[in-house]
Design a protein around this motif. Structure first.
Motif, PDB file in Angstrom:
ATOM      1  N   LEU A  77      56.376  70.335  71.071  1.00 34.92           N
ATOM      2  CA  LEU A  77      55.222  69.972  71.903  1.00 34.92           C
ATOM      3  C   LEU A  77      55.121  70.928  73.065  1.00 34.92           C
ATOM      4  CD1 LEU A  77      53.048  67.883  72.908  1.00 34.92           C
ATOM      5  CD2 LEU A  77      54.924  66.751  74.129  1.00 34.92           C
ATOM      6  N   LYS A  78      53.895  71.458  73.277  1.00 36.27           N
ATOM      7  CA  LYS A  78      53.659  72.240  74.485  1.00 36.27           C
ATOM      8  C   LYS A  78      52.407  71.675  75.144  1.00 36.27           C
ATOM      9  CE  LYS A  78      53.450  76.080  76.989  1.00 36.27           C
ATOM     10  NZ  LYS A  78      53.678  77.445  77.278  1.00 36.27           N
ATOM     11  N   THR A  79      52.559  71.170  76.362  1.00 39.95           N
ATOM     12  CA  THR A  79      51.376  70.680  77.075  1.00 39.95           C
ATOM     13  C   THR A  79      50.867  71.800  77.983  1.00 39.95           C
ATOM     14  OG1 THR A  79      52.839  69.707  78.738  1.00 39.95           O
ATOM     15  CG2 THR A  79      51.975  68.223  77.059  1.00 39.95           C
ATOM     16  N   ILE A  80      49.560  71.927  78.044  1.00 42.50           N
ATOM     17  CA  ILE A  80      48.934  72.942  78.884  1.00 42.50           C
ATOM     18  C   ILE A  80      48.012  72.220  79.858  1.00 42.50           C
ATOM     19  CG2 ILE A  80      47.351  74.924  78.874  1.00 42.50           C
ATOM     20  CD1 ILE A  80      48.569  75.621  76.107  1.00 42.50           C
ATOM     21  N   ASN A  81      48.306  72.388  81.149  1.00 42.84           N
ATOM     22  CA  ASN A  81      47.516  71.698  82.176  1.00 42.84           C
ATOM     23  C   ASN A  81      46.233  72.486  82.446  1.00 42.84           C
ATOM     24  OD1 ASN A  81      46.487  70.360  84.379  1.00 42.84           O
ATOM     25  ND2 ASN A  81      48.482  70.088  85.366  1.00 42.84           N
ATOM     26  N   ILE A  82      45.119  71.871  82.100  1.00 46.00           N
ATOM     27  CA  ILE A  82      43.825  72.546  82.254  1.00 46.00           C
ATOM     28  C   ILE A  82      43.598  72.938  83.721  1.00 46.00           C
ATOM     29  CG2 ILE A  82      41.313  72.245  82.015  1.00 46.00           C
ATOM     30  CD1 ILE A  82      41.970  70.306  79.647  1.00 46.00           C
ATOM     31  N   ARG A  83      44.155  72.139  84.634  1.00 45.88           N
ATOM     32  CA  ARG A  83      43.987  72.428  86.067  1.00 45.88           C
ATOM     33  C   ARG A  83      44.605  73.776  86.453  1.00 45.88           C
ATOM     34  NH1 ARG A  83      41.833  68.971  89.326  1.00 45.88           N
ATOM     35  NH2 ARG A  83      42.354  67.107  88.149  1.00 45.88           N
ATOM     36  N   ASP A  84      45.641  74.217  85.720  1.00 40.51           N
ATOM     37  CA  ASP A  84      46.250  75.521  86.011  1.00 40.51           C
ATOM     38  C   ASP A  84      45.271  76.666  85.761  1.00 40.51           C
ATOM     39  OD1 ASP A  84      48.565  74.221  86.621  1.00 40.51           O
ATOM     40  OD2 ASP A  84      49.578  74.679  84.729  1.00 40.51           O
ATOM     41  N   TYR A  85      44.171  76.386  85.083  1.00 40.97           N
ATOM     42  CA  TYR A  85      43.189  77.433  84.756  1.00 40.97           C
ATOM     43  C   TYR A  85      41.874  77.229  85.511  1.00 40.97           C
ATOM     44  CZ  TYR A  85      46.658  78.409  81.303  1.00 40.97           C
ATOM     45  OH  TYR A  85      47.851  78.722  80.710  1.00 40.97           O
ATOM     46  N   SER A  86      41.945  76.531  86.648  1.00 43.47           N
ATOM     47  CA  SER A  86      40.722  76.202  87.389  1.00 43.47           C
ATOM     48  C   SER A  86      40.055  77.452  87.971  1.00 43.47           C
ATOM     49  CB  SER A  86      41.039  75.222  88.518  1.00 43.47           C
ATOM     50  OG  SER A  86      41.714  75.900  89.552  1.00 43.47           O
ATOM     51  N   GLY A  87      40.867  78.453  88.321  1.00 40.82           N
ATOM     52  CA  GLY A  87      40.290  79.696  88.863  1.00 40.82           C
ATOM     53  C   GLY A  87      39.769  79.560  90.288  1.00 40.82           C
ATOM     54  N   ASN A  88      40.044  78.437  90.973  1.00 45.03           N
ATOM     55  CA  ASN A  88      39.650  78.345  92.391  1.00 45.03           C
ATOM     56  C   ASN A  88      40.776  77.706  93.188  1.00 45.03           C
ATOM     57  OD1 ASN A  88      39.157  75.317  92.639  1.00 45.03           O
ATOM     58  ND2 ASN A  88      37.760  75.840  90.973  1.00 45.03           N
ATOM     59  N   LYS A  89      40.747  77.935  94.500  1.00 50.07           N
ATOM     60  CA  LYS A  89      41.920  77.529  95.291  1.00 50.07           C
ATOM     61  C   LYS A  89      42.028  76.011  95.470  1.00 50.07           C
ATOM     62  CE  LYS A  89      40.159  78.306  99.965  1.00 50.07           C
ATOM     63  NZ  LYS A  89      39.015  79.117 100.183  1.00 50.07           N
ATOM     64  N   HIS A  90      40.963  75.296  95.170  1.00 51.46           N
ATOM     65  CA  HIS A  90      41.030  73.821  95.280  1.00 51.46           C
ATOM     66  C   HIS A  90      41.456  73.174  93.966  1.00 51.46           C
ATOM     67  CE1 HIS A  90      39.203  74.301  99.146  1.00 51.46           C
ATOM     68  NE2 HIS A  90      38.214  74.980  98.598  1.00 51.46           N
ATOM     69  N   ASN A  91      41.712  73.988  92.965  1.00 51.63           N
ATOM     70  CA  ASN A  91      42.100  73.484  91.635  1.00 51.63           C
ATOM     71  C   ASN A  91      41.067  72.534  91.029  1.00 51.63           C
ATOM     72  OD1 ASN A  91      44.471  74.914  91.611  1.00 51.63           O
ATOM     73  ND2 ASN A  91      45.702  73.233  92.437  1.00 51.63           N
ATOM     74  N   LYS A  92      39.842  72.778  91.338  1.00 56.32           N
ATOM     75  CA  LYS A  92      38.765  71.910  90.845  1.00 56.32           C
ATOM     76  C   LYS A  92      38.389  72.303  89.417  1.00 56.32           C
ATOM     77  CE  LYS A  92      34.352  71.342  92.515  1.00 56.32           C
ATOM     78  NZ  LYS A  92      33.580  70.371  91.802  1.00 56.32           N
ATOM     79  N   VAL A  93      38.240  71.300  88.558  1.00 51.78           N
ATOM     80  CA  VAL A  93      37.908  71.593  87.155  1.00 51.78           C
ATOM     81  C   VAL A  93      36.656  70.843  86.686  1.00 51.78           C
ATOM     82  CG1 VAL A  93      40.259  72.142  86.394  1.00 51.78           C
ATOM     83  CG2 VAL A  93      39.491  69.761  86.413  1.00 51.78           C
ATOM     84  N   ASP A  94      36.023  70.093  87.614  1.00 53.16           N
ATOM     85  CA  ASP A  94      34.844  69.311  87.205  1.00 53.16           C
ATOM     86  C   ASP A  94      33.695  69.556  88.173  1.00 53.16           C
ATOM     87  OD1 ASP A  94      36.167  68.043  89.335  1.00 53.16           O
ATOM     88  OD2 ASP A  94      35.360  66.090  88.794  1.00 53.16           O
ATOM     89  N   ASP A  95      32.501  69.223  87.749  1.00 56.19           N
ATOM     90  CA  ASP A  95      31.322  69.414  88.601  1.00 56.19           C
ATOM     91  C   ASP A  95      30.242  68.415  88.185  1.00 56.19           C
ATOM     92  OD1 ASP A  95      29.595  70.492  90.495  1.00 56.19           O
ATOM     93  OD2 ASP A  95      30.131  72.564  89.986  1.00 56.19           O
ATOM     94  N   TYR A  96      29.160  68.370  88.983  1.00 57.72           N
ATOM     95  CA  TYR A  96      28.082  67.417  88.696  1.00 57.72           C
ATOM     96  C   TYR A  96      27.340  67.806  87.419  1.00 57.72           C
ATOM     97  CZ  TYR A  96      29.045  65.757  93.361  1.00 57.72           C
ATOM     98  OH  TYR A  96      29.677  65.241  94.457  1.00 57.72           O
ATOM     99  N   PRO A  97      26.824  66.823  86.712  1.00 58.76           N
ATOM    100  CA  PRO A  97      26.079  67.151  85.486  1.00 58.76           C
ATOM    101  C   PRO A  97      24.690  67.698  85.802  1.00 58.76           C
ATOM    102  CG  PRO A  97      26.123  64.754  85.828  1.00 58.76           C
ATOM    103  CD  PRO A  97      26.957  65.367  86.933  1.00 58.76           C
ATOM    104  N   TYR A  98      24.309  68.798  85.151  1.00 57.45           N
ATOM    105  CA  TYR A  98      22.913  69.256  85.241  1.00 57.45           C
ATOM    106  C   TYR A  98      22.016  68.163  84.713  1.00 57.45           C
ATOM    107  CZ  TYR A  98      23.902  74.141  86.363  1.00 57.45           C
ATOM    108  OH  TYR A  98      24.279  75.293  86.990  1.00 57.45           O
ATOM    109  N   GLY A  99      20.912  67.947  85.391  1.00 57.35           N
ATOM    110  CA  GLY A  99      19.970  66.905  84.970  1.00 57.35           C
ATOM    111  C   GLY A  99      20.254  65.563  85.609  1.00 57.35           C
ATOM    112  N   GLY A 100      21.370  65.516  86.344  1.00 59.78           N
ATOM    113  CA  GLY A 100      21.715  64.292  87.067  1.00 59.78           C
ATOM    114  C   GLY A 100      22.415  63.274  86.199  1.00 59.78           C
ATOM    115  N   GLY A 101      22.728  62.143  86.795  1.00 58.30           N
ATOM    116  CA  GLY A 101      23.430  61.084  86.063  1.00 58.30           C
ATOM    117  C   GLY A 101      24.769  60.794  86.678  1.00 58.30           C
TER     118      GLY A 101
END
Ligand code: ADE
Length: 244
Positions: A33-57
């Motif tokens: 088993l190898k787990t890969i933390n998606i957050r390690d690939y955020s590419g920004n200093k806040h480690n953010k990996v999510d954002d608001y949906p286009y079109g709202g909701g």
């Protein structure tokens, strides 16, 4: 079998998989088993990996780039084409037949989503299989990925101690398994079926098969349509249905 899990909660996967039979299989090297933390690939200093949906909701969407980079990291280790399975309720429901098919792969990559979902564009680029574990919605894909890995792992040669038990269990031949009994012979005034104490193997096999058919009929009748029954078993089913 080598599993790669792309997730925001690697500790959940590690903890779950290092327990019981899958844990032992990892110690013995039958599965890895190898787990890969998606957050390690955020590419920004806040480690953010999510954002608001286009079109709202409501809710947030996991962004494409961190998921893509995490997936590339897995592919770089595997060094050959591999199936990438996205766990989502918007998919075919996982079955024992699928577990058998997946157990023949050398590598499997699982992508676990959170929030409201993952940007569709990265799914289009990396995912080969979409799988659901049932018609209900969970908070993320980690438990579903563990369900699939557990079902697949026990089919990997050497993972179960007794190879026979994987063959005769529920869903083989589209029948549910017969009931089981162990000592003592009488418990709460309930007796173990006499045939099981007889030592007569042929009768025991016959009884178990009959119980399998009846149990499937009572609990999952729709499975019986795909089972192949002897004429005697067909009659048993007919008799049961008439007696209802
Ligand atoms: N993610 C959330 N719910 C799920 C389900 N039922 N199956 C697979 N992945 C999921």
């Amino acid at each position: 079998m080598n599993y790669y899990v792309l997730t925001l909660f690697p500790e959940m996967i590690e903890e779950g998989m290092h327990t019981s039979i899958t844990g032992r299989a990892m110690e013995h090297g039958q599965i890895q088993l190898k787990t890969i933390n998606i957050r390690d690939y955020s590419g920004n200093k806040h480690n953010k990996v999510d954002d608001y949906p286009y079109g709202g909701g409501a809710g947030m969407v996991m962004q494409a780039e961190p998921v893509f980079c995490a997936c590339q990291a897995a592919m770089q280790e595997i060094q050959k084409p591999a199936r990438v399975i996205y766990m989502t309720p918007q998919a075919k429901v996982f079955t024992q037949d699928m577990a058998e098919e997946l157990s023949k792969e050398e590598n499997l990559v699982f992508l676990c989503g959170h929030y409201e979902g993952i940007d569709e564009r990265v799914l289009e680029e990396v995912v080969t299989d979409y799988l659901s574990i049932g018609d209900y919605v969970l908070t993320g894909g980690e438990l579903p990925a563990m369900v699939v890995m557990d079902a697949v792992s026990r089919l990997v040669p050497g993972v179960l101690n007794n190879e026979i038990s994987a063959e005769t269990e529920s869903f083989s031949e589209n029948l549910l398994e017969h009931p089981h009994y162990s000592r003592p012979p009488v418990w709460h005034e309930k007796e173990v079926p006499e045939v099981l104490l007889s030592g007569h193997h042929k009768n025991i096999e016959g009884w178990r098969r009959e119980q399998s058919v009846l149990r499937t009929l009572q609990r999952r009748p729709e499975l019986l349509e795909k089972a192949s029954l002897s004429q005697k078993e067909e009659e048993l089913v007919k008799k049961y249905l008439q007696s209802e």
